[in-house]
Structure formats: structure tokens, C-alpha cells
Motif scaffolding. Structure first.
Motif, PDB file in Angstrom:
ATOM      1  N   LEU A 157      -6.113  -6.257  -6.500  1.00 28.32           N
ATOM      2  CA  LEU A 157      -5.618  -5.897  -5.167  1.00 28.32           C
ATOM      3  C   LEU A 157      -4.104  -5.707  -5.174  1.00 28.32           C
ATOM      4  CD1 LEU A 157      -7.776  -8.274  -2.936  1.00 28.32           C
ATOM      5  CD2 LEU A 157      -7.992  -5.804  -3.149  1.00 28.32           C
ATOM      6  N   GLU A 158      -3.401  -6.556  -5.926  1.00 28.62           N
ATOM      7  CA  GLU A 158      -1.945  -6.397  -6.015  1.00 28.62           C
ATOM      8  C   GLU A 158      -1.583  -5.081  -6.689  1.00 28.62           C
ATOM      9  OE1 GLU A 158      -0.564  -9.840  -8.018  1.00 28.62           O
ATOM     10  OE2 GLU A 158      -0.478 -11.083  -6.197  1.00 28.62           O
ATOM     11  N   GLU A 159      -2.347  -4.713  -7.739  1.00 23.08           N
ATOM     12  CA  GLU A 159      -2.093  -3.429  -8.394  1.00 23.08           C
ATOM     13  C   GLU A 159      -2.351  -2.274  -7.433  1.00 23.08           C
ATOM     14  OE1 GLU A 159      -4.440  -3.248 -11.885  1.00 23.08           O
ATOM     15  OE2 GLU A 159      -3.236  -4.695 -13.016  1.00 23.08           O
TER      16      GLU A 159
ATOM     17  N   ASP B 112       0.323   0.345  -6.113  1.00 21.91           N
ATOM     18  CA  ASP B 112       0.098   1.794  -6.207  1.00 21.91           C
ATOM     19  C   ASP B 112       0.235   2.453  -4.840  1.00 21.91           C
ATOM     20  OD1 ASP B 112      -0.324   1.597  -8.910  1.00 21.91           O
ATOM     21  OD2 ASP B 112      -2.510   1.451  -8.736  1.00 21.91           O
ATOM     22  N   ALA B 113      -0.354   1.800  -3.822  1.00 18.61           N
ATOM     23  CA  ALA B 113      -0.270   2.359  -2.468  1.00 18.61           C
ATOM     24  C   ALA B 113       1.179   2.407  -1.988  1.00 18.61           C
ATOM     25  CB  ALA B 113      -1.123   1.531  -1.508  1.00 18.61           C
ATOM     26  N   LEU B 114       1.940   1.342  -2.266  1.00 25.71           N
ATOM     27  CA  LEU B 114       3.352   1.328  -1.871  1.00 25.71           C
ATOM     28  C   LEU B 114       4.138   2.405  -2.614  1.00 25.71           C
ATOM     29  CD1 LEU B 114       4.008  -2.533  -1.730  1.00 25.71           C
ATOM     30  CD2 LEU B 114       3.814  -0.954   0.197  1.00 25.71           C
ATOM     31  N   HIS B 115       3.805   2.582  -3.904  1.00 27.40           N
ATOM     32  CA  HIS B 115       4.482   3.622  -4.681  1.00 27.40           C
ATOM     33  C   HIS B 115       4.160   5.010  -4.124  1.00 27.40           C
ATOM     34  CE1 HIS B 115       6.416   5.464  -8.087  1.00 27.40           C
ATOM     35  NE2 HIS B 115       5.314   6.121  -8.395  1.00 27.40           N
ATOM     36  N   GLN B 116       2.879   5.231  -3.816  1.00 31.94           N
ATOM     37  CA  GLN B 116       2.485   6.509  -3.224  1.00 31.94           C
ATOM     38  C   GLN B 116       3.172   6.718  -1.877  1.00 31.94           C
ATOM     39  OE1 GLN B 116       0.669   8.964  -4.521  1.00 31.94           O
ATOM     40  NE2 GLN B 116       0.432   7.823  -6.431  1.00 31.94           N
TER      41      GLN B 116
ATOM     42  N   THR C  54      -8.527 -12.473 -10.794  1.00 31.79           N
ATOM     43  CA  THR C  54      -8.693 -11.085 -11.240  1.00 31.79           C
ATOM     44  C   THR C  54      -8.702 -10.132 -10.050  1.00 31.79           C
ATOM     45  OG1 THR C  54      -9.989 -11.868 -13.132  1.00 31.79           O
ATOM     46  CG2 THR C  54     -10.159  -9.533 -12.559  1.00 31.79           C
ATOM     47  N   LYS C  55      -9.452 -10.521  -9.003  1.00 35.71           N
ATOM     48  CA  LYS C  55      -9.489  -9.675  -7.808  1.00 35.71           C
ATOM     49  C   LYS C  55      -8.117  -9.584  -7.154  1.00 35.71           C
ATOM     50  CE  LYS C  55     -14.367 -10.415  -6.702  1.00 35.71           C
ATOM     51  NZ  LYS C  55     -15.336 -10.977  -5.727  1.00 35.71           N
ATOM     52  N   ILE C  56      -7.401 -10.710  -7.127  1.00 38.33           N
ATOM     53  CA  ILE C  56      -6.056 -10.703  -6.542  1.00 38.33           C
ATOM     54  C   ILE C  56      -5.139  -9.779  -7.332  1.00 38.33           C
ATOM     55  CG2 ILE C  56      -3.999 -12.122  -6.195  1.00 38.33           C
ATOM     56  CD1 ILE C  56      -5.909 -14.426  -5.452  1.00 38.33           C
ATOM     57  N   GLU C  57      -5.235  -9.839  -8.672  1.00 37.33           N
ATOM     58  CA  GLU C  57      -4.418  -8.949  -9.500  1.00 37.33           C
ATOM     59  C   GLU C  57      -4.770  -7.485  -9.243  1.00 37.33           C
ATOM     60  OE1 GLU C  57      -4.950 -10.156 -13.494  1.00 37.33           O
ATOM     61  OE2 GLU C  57      -3.702 -11.959 -13.328  1.00 37.33           O
TER      62      GLU C  57
END
Length: 200
Positions: free
Chosen positions: A88-90, A94-98, A83-86
Motif C-alpha cells: 500500500l505504501e508503494e 506511486d500515486a503521489l508521484h503520478q 507486506t500489505k502495508i509495504e
């Protein structure tokens, strides 16, 4: 004699029977004790084995329970970590999209600023060329005016106007007079005007 022999034989029979009984007692009693002790030892051994086996089974059961609990804990930890990995991946996505949006916006701003800078430079270049051209034209005009002024000064210096010519030129419109004629007429006009005032 026969009675003594009978008594003696009876005694011998009794004693022999007693001895035989003693012997039988001596031989049978230890055998019974040994068999009963062996049976007791066997029962004790069997009881100990059962107890040890039950203890082993109980310990195995406890170990199985503990192992199952640890497996459950591991599974829960796996779920938590996944869950934490998911998450963090989200967040990373989001950071990459920003970052992509900011990079695109920055590129657009830079492109727009570069276009504005080129337009401004082109405009400044055109204005500078216009100013330089105007300056050149003014310099040429100034040179021409200076040449004309020199000509006018020379003409005025060499120009002589009689009273008759003055009266004649005075009747012409100003735009039909040359500069020396206009200046001479104006000067003479003011001169004669002051002269008349003095005479009055």
C-alpha cells in the motif's frame, strides 16, 4: 491333690495363654489393617497426585503448543500485514508521484496557455491598433478626397474650355494635365467624336 492342682494349673495356663493370644490377636490385627490401609491410601494419594500432575503437565504442554501455534499465526499475520502495508505504501508513493507529474504537466500547460493567451492578446491588440490607425488614415484620406472632389466639381462647373484651348491641351500628355483640364478634354473629345459621326 497334687494332680488336680497340676491339671488346674495347666487349664489356667492354657486359658490364660488363649486369652493372651486372643488379646494379642485383637490388638495386633487392627493395627496391621490400619497400617496397610494407610499405606494403600498413601499409595492411592500418590498415584492420584502423579496422575493429576501428569495431566497438568500434559495440559501445560498442550497449552504451550497451542500458544506456540497462535504465536506463529500472529507472526504470519504480522508478516502478511507488513507486506500489505509495504504494498500500500508503494502504491501510495506511486500515486503521489503520478499526482506530482500530473500537477507539473498541468502547471506547464497552464503556463504555456497563459503565454499563448498573452501573445494572442498582444497580437490582437497590435492588429486592432493597426486597424484603427488604418481606419483613421482612410477617414482622413476620404475627407481629403471628398474635399478634392468638391474642389473638382467647383472647378469643372466654373471651367470653360474653348475649341482653341481644347486643341492645344489635346496635344499635351495626360499626366501633365490637371483634373479639370483632363476631364474637359475627354468630354469634348467624345462630344466632337459623336458630332462627327452624326455629321457623316
Amino acid at each position: 491333690m497334687s494332680r488336680k492342682i497340676a491339671k488346674a494349673s495347666k487349664k489356667m495356663n492354657v486359658s490364660s495363654s488363649l486369652e493372651s493370644e486372643d488379646i494379642s490377636l485383637e490388638t495386633t490385627v487392627p493395627t496391621d489393617d490400619i497400617s496397610s490401609s494407610e499405606e494403600q491410601d498413601g499409595k492411592i494419594k500418590i498415584t492420584r497426585q502423579l496422575i493429576e500432575r501428569k495431566e497438568l503437565l500434559h495440559n501445560i504442554q498442550l497449552l504451550k503448543i497451542e500458544l506456540s501455534q497462535k504465536n506463529m499465526m500472529i507472526d504470519n499475520l504480522k508478516v502478511d500485514y507488513l507486506t500489505k502495508i509495504e504494498e500500500l505504501e508503494e502504491k501510495l508513493n506511486d500515486a503521489l508521484h503520478q499526482k506530482q507529474l500530473l500537477t507539473l504537466r498541468l502547471d506547464n500547460q497552464l503556463t504555456f496557455q497563459q503565454k499563448d493567451a498573452r501573445k494572442y492578446q498582444e497580437l490582437m491588440k497590435q492588429e486592432m491598433e493597426t486597424i484603427l490607425l488604418r481606419q483613421k488614415q482612410l477617414e482622413e484620406t476620404n475627407l481629403q478626397l471628398r474635399e478634392k472632389a468638391g474642389d473638382i466639381r467647383r472647378n469643372l462647373r466654373d471651367f470653360e474650355l474653348t475649341e482653341e484651348q481644347y486643341m492645344k491641351l489635346k496635344g499635351f500628355p495626360e499626366d501633365q494635365l490637371s483634373i479639370p483640364e483632363f476631364v474637359s478634354v475627354s468630354v469634348l473629345y467624345h462630344f466632337f467624336k459623336k458630332l462627327h459621326r452624326l455629321s457623316d
